[in-house]
Enzyme design. Structure first.
Site, PDB file in Angstrom:
ATOM      1  N   ARG A   1       0.800  -1.226   0.000  1.00 53.91           N
ATOM      2  CA  ARG A   1       0.000   0.000   0.000  1.00 53.91           C
ATOM      3  C   ARG A   1       0.838   1.285   0.000  1.00 53.91           C
ATOM      4  O   ARG A   1       0.310   2.369  -0.208  1.00 53.91           O
ATOM      5  CB  ARG A   1      -0.959   0.007   1.209  1.00 53.91           C
ATOM      6  CG  ARG A   1      -2.182  -0.863   0.965  1.00 53.91           C
ATOM      7  CD  ARG A   1      -2.974  -1.068   2.236  1.00 53.91           C
ATOM      8  NE  ARG A   1      -2.306  -1.994   3.151  1.00 53.91           N
ATOM      9  CZ  ARG A   1      -2.709  -2.226   4.398  1.00 53.91           C
ATOM     10  NH1 ARG A   1      -3.745  -1.586   4.881  1.00 53.91           N
ATOM     11  NH2 ARG A   1      -2.063  -3.088   5.154  1.00 53.91           N
TER      12      ARG A   1
ATOM     13  N   GLN B   1      13.829 -14.308   5.305  1.00 54.56           N
ATOM     14  CA  GLN B   1      12.609 -15.088   5.112  1.00 54.56           C
ATOM     15  C   GLN B   1      12.297 -14.988   3.616  1.00 54.56           C
ATOM     16  O   GLN B   1      11.716 -14.003   3.159  1.00 54.56           O
ATOM     17  CB  GLN B   1      11.453 -14.510   5.947  1.00 54.56           C
ATOM     18  CG  GLN B   1      10.204 -15.355   5.864  1.00 54.56           C
ATOM     19  CD  GLN B   1       8.964 -14.649   6.406  1.00 54.56           C
ATOM     20  OE1 GLN B   1       8.893 -13.428   6.460  1.00 54.56           O
ATOM     21  NE2 GLN B   1       7.977 -15.420   6.804  1.00 54.56           N
TER      22      GLN B   1
ATOM     23  N   LYS C   1      32.066  26.625  -0.818  1.00 54.82           N
ATOM     24  CA  LYS C   1      32.183  25.175  -0.992  1.00 54.82           C
ATOM     25  C   LYS C   1      33.605  24.725  -0.682  1.00 54.82           C
ATOM     26  O   LYS C   1      34.554  25.351  -1.148  1.00 54.82           O
ATOM     27  CB  LYS C   1      31.824  24.800  -2.436  1.00 54.82           C
ATOM     28  CG  LYS C   1      31.803  23.320  -2.677  1.00 54.82           C
ATOM     29  CD  LYS C   1      32.236  22.930  -4.083  1.00 54.82           C
ATOM     30  CE  LYS C   1      33.735  22.865  -4.203  1.00 54.82           C
ATOM     31  NZ  LYS C   1      34.219  22.329  -5.471  1.00 54.82           N
TER      32      LYS C   1
HETATM   33  C1  UD1 Z   1      -0.634  -9.045  12.638  1.00 53.85           C
HETATM   34  C2  UD1 Z   1      -1.249  -9.956  13.705  1.00 53.85           C
HETATM   35  C3  UD1 Z   1      -2.512  -9.269  14.261  1.00 53.85           C
HETATM   36  C4  UD1 Z   1      -2.153  -7.927  14.812  1.00 53.85           C
HETATM   37  C5  UD1 Z   1      -1.464  -7.059  13.755  1.00 53.85           C
HETATM   38  C6  UD1 Z   1      -0.941  -5.809  14.377  1.00 53.85           C
HETATM   39  C7  UD1 Z   1      -0.746 -12.229  12.992  1.00 53.85           C
HETATM   40  C8  UD1 Z   1      -1.268 -13.463  12.378  1.00 53.85           C
HETATM   41  N1  UD1 Z   1      -1.613 -11.229  13.098  1.00 53.85           N
HETATM   42  O1  UD1 Z   1      -1.583  -8.958  11.586  1.00 53.85           O
HETATM   43  O2  UD1 Z   1      -3.080 -10.076  15.269  1.00 53.85           O
HETATM   44  O3  UD1 Z   1      -3.323  -7.269  15.282  1.00 53.85           O
HETATM   45  O4  UD1 Z   1      -0.326  -7.767  13.191  1.00 53.85           O
HETATM   46  O5  UD1 Z   1      -0.434  -4.945  13.385  1.00 53.85           O
HETATM   47  O6  UD1 Z   1       0.401 -12.180  13.367  1.00 53.85           O
HETATM   48  N2  UD1 Z   1       5.760 -10.206   8.178  1.00 53.85           N
HETATM   49  C9  UD1 Z   1       6.886 -10.878   7.833  1.00 53.85           C
HETATM   50  N3  UD1 Z   1       6.766 -12.079   7.209  1.00 53.85           N
HETATM   51  C10 UD1 Z   1       5.567 -12.636   6.924  1.00 53.85           C
HETATM   52  C11 UD1 Z   1       4.426 -11.928   7.294  1.00 53.85           C
HETATM   53  C12 UD1 Z   1       4.538 -10.725   7.932  1.00 53.85           C
HETATM   54  O7  UD1 Z   1       7.989 -10.414   8.075  1.00 53.85           O
HETATM   55  O8  UD1 Z   1       5.550 -13.727   6.377  1.00 53.85           O
HETATM   56  C13 UD1 Z   1       5.902  -8.917   8.863  1.00 53.85           C
HETATM   57  C14 UD1 Z   1       5.282  -7.768   8.084  1.00 53.85           C
HETATM   58  O9  UD1 Z   1       6.239  -7.176   7.230  1.00 53.85           O
HETATM   59  C15 UD1 Z   1       4.856  -6.839   9.196  1.00 53.85           C
HETATM   60  C16 UD1 Z   1       4.544  -7.780  10.359  1.00 53.85           C
HETATM   61  O10 UD1 Z   1       5.190  -8.987  10.066  1.00 53.85           O
HETATM   62  O11 UD1 Z   1       5.895  -5.969   9.611  1.00 53.85           O
HETATM   63  C17 UD1 Z   1       3.045  -8.013  10.539  1.00 53.85           C
HETATM   64  O12 UD1 Z   1       2.538  -8.651   9.379  1.00 53.85           O
HETATM   65  P1  UD1 Z   1       1.143  -8.250   8.738  1.00 53.85           P
HETATM   66  O13 UD1 Z   1       0.952  -9.040   7.513  1.00 53.85           O
HETATM   67  O14 UD1 Z   1       1.020  -6.792   8.654  1.00 53.85           O
HETATM   68  O15 UD1 Z   1       0.165  -8.815   9.842  1.00 53.85           O
HETATM   69  P2  UD1 Z   1      -1.295  -8.324  10.120  1.00 53.85           P
HETATM   70  O16 UD1 Z   1      -2.211  -8.996   9.183  1.00 53.85           O
HETATM   71  O17 UD1 Z   1      -1.347  -6.857  10.210  1.00 53.85           O
END
Ligand code: UD1
Ligand code: MG
Length: 453
Positions: free
Chosen positions: A14, A71, A349
């Site tokens: 986004r 990852q 400069k």
């Molecule tokens: C996650 C939580 C949710 C919480 C929210 C808060 C889970 C399943 N859910 O949801 O309960 O309310 O954060 O913001 O954990 N990321 C990785 N690798 C991945 C997936 C994600 O590094 O495979 C990182 C993303 O870059 C991000 C963070 O983990 O910085 C959170 O991931 P995101 O996909 O935003 O999780 P949410 O769906 O927001």
């Protein structure tokens, strides 16, 4: 003593950016940099960032501040934490899991969460907040006794669960052994087909372990940045924090709402900052300095009592009680001494300017070493470039450079020497002498009459 694992592998779709989300900056520091610094300030002895999307770019930008694990495929937050398994296995203390896109997090909050976790003897402590609008967040499901049962993601939640206002911040404190135990048991059986880190809580509880929550008052601390609107909101909040800290330290700001001071800036007491001023990271401003409206000071040093009017400085230094501007431009490696006057439309400069020198108007000084108490007439130019190479100009103490002098480098004007106005100086000027290097004036008398005939 704890290890921080910061999740920063996501794409950040986004943001609509070629740059990974966690590298976008708030007050001059990348989002993830704020999280790393808060961890270190809270006492983390190891910080591990889980990187994925454009991992090399993230690593390069944050090099030296943290360790990195890759990852390769983003299979969920639980899967992300698994990539830091080595670090978790080797840690004696707690493991704090954070997100790389929450710049407003503070060291105090992390410290309190770790403290609460340790005192309670829980296996896991989730950091939570009450939000009026909980849309998109995982909800904290508590039992009748108030204890945390589990976290349910919005997409997996029942109607009733969606009405819960206590949300998962995505930040946790775990005991390292229990975290490893639970990570081993999570499965991707959910609406998104991902390995949810949130499932570890229920797994631990079912294994008879204690799971706790640390509820924070200031929900700003957990604000995640997903798009540029949220980025600008975070910038605003962070700017208020930074500016207020300076004001409490004795700095006057005439228009704090328009003043952008980046992280890692020092400002001394009784300094006054006008409207629309930008001061970049790494700058050091002394006390009793006046930084006038619309000035930009980037990675520069300004000593006590200096006065800057509507001017721009990059990687430069100005001495005590020196006056700069209006409309001066100090470029990299300009070191200006004490009590100097750098006036309007002056560009400097890669030059050293001695104490008490006056460069009052419309002058370019590049690649020069200028002594003390030199006076530059209006419109002086150091001619430092012949199209191929740059050369230095040297001017001794107490020299007087006449208006509109060109100093063709390499060239030297010795102590106490003068150049006549309009001279183009190509040869060394000896001490205490006057160099005149221009054609003599010829007057054609009655020219006007002859011309009209
Ligand atoms: C996650 C939580 C949710 C919480 C929210 C808060 C889970 C399943 N859910 O949801 O309960 O309310 O954060 O913001 O954990 N990321 C990785 N690798 C991945 C997936 C994600 O590094 O495979 C990182 C993303 O870059 C991000 C963070 O983990 O910085 C959170 O991931 P995101 O996909 O935003 O999780 P949410 O769906 O927001
Ligand atoms: Mg998110």
């Amino acid at each position: 003593m704890f290890t921080s694992v910061i999740l920063a592998a996501g794409m950040g779709t986004r943001m609509k950016s070629d740059m990974p989300k966690v590298l976008h900056s708030v007050c001059g520091k990348p989002l993830c940099g704020w999280v790393i610094d808060a961890s270190l300030k809270a006492g983390a002895d190891e910080v591990v960032c889980v990187v994925g999307h454009k991992a090399d770019m993230v690593k390069e930008k944050l090099a030296g501040k943290a360790e990195f694990v890759l990852q390769a495929e983003q299979k969920g937050t639980g899967h992300a934490v698994m990539q830091a398994k080595n670090a978790i296995e080797n840690t004696a203390g707690a493991v704090v899991v954070l997100n790389g896109d929450t710049p407003l997090i503070t060291a105090d909050m992390i410290k309190s969460a770790v403290c609460t976790h340790e005192k309670s003897g829980a296996s896991a402590t989730v950091i939570t907040a009450e939000l009026d609008d909980a849309t998109g967040y995982g909800r904290i499901v508590r039992g009748t006794d108030g204890s945390v049962l589990k976290i349910v993601e919005q997409k997996d939640a029942s109607e009733e669960e969606r009405n819960i206002h206590e949300v998962n911040s995505g930040m946790y404190v775990f005991s390292s052994k229990d975290l490893l135990y639970a990570l081993d048991k999570i499965t991707p059986n959910n609406a998104q087909g991902e390995y949810y880190l949130t499932d570890t809580l229920e797994i631990l509880r079912n294994a008879g372990k204690k799971v706790g929550a640390y509820v924070i008052d200031d929900a700003d601390e957990i604000r995640g940045i997903n798009d540029r609107v949220q980025l600008s909101e975070a910038q605003k909040l962070m700017q208020i924090r930074i500016n207020e800290a300076h004001m409490r330290n004795g700095v006057t700001m005439l228009s704090p709402e328009t003043t952008c001071i980046e992280d890692d800036v020092q400002i001394g007491g009784d300094t006054i900052i006008g409207a629309n001023v930008i001061i970049g990271a790494g700058s050091k401003i002394g006390s009793n300095v006046s930084v006038g409206a619309n000035s930009q000071i980037m990675n520069s040093v300004v000593h006590d009592g200096a006065d800057i009017l509507c001017s721009v400085m990059f990687d430069a230094e100005i001495g005590k009680d020196t006056h700069v501007g209006p409309f001066a431009y100090l470029r990299p490696n300009s070191v200006v001494g004490k009590n100097v006057k750098v006036g309007d439309f002056v560009e400097i400069k890669n030059s050293n300017i001695g104490d008490g020198t006056k460069i009052s108007h419309l002058t370019y000084i590049g690649d020069s070493d200028v002594g003390e108490n030199v006076n530059f007439g209006c419109g002086t130019v150091t001619v430092n470039y012949d199209g191929k190479s740059k050369y230095r100009t040297k001017i001794g103490n107490n020299a007087f450079i006449g208006c509109n002098t060109n100093l063709v480098a390499p060239v030297t004007v010795a102590d106490g020497a003068y150049t006549a106005a309009g001279s183009t100086i190509t040869d060394a000027v000896p001490e205490d002498s006057l160099a005149i290097a221009r054609a003599r004036q010829v007057n054609k008398t009655d020219w006007n009459d002859k011309r009209s005939k």
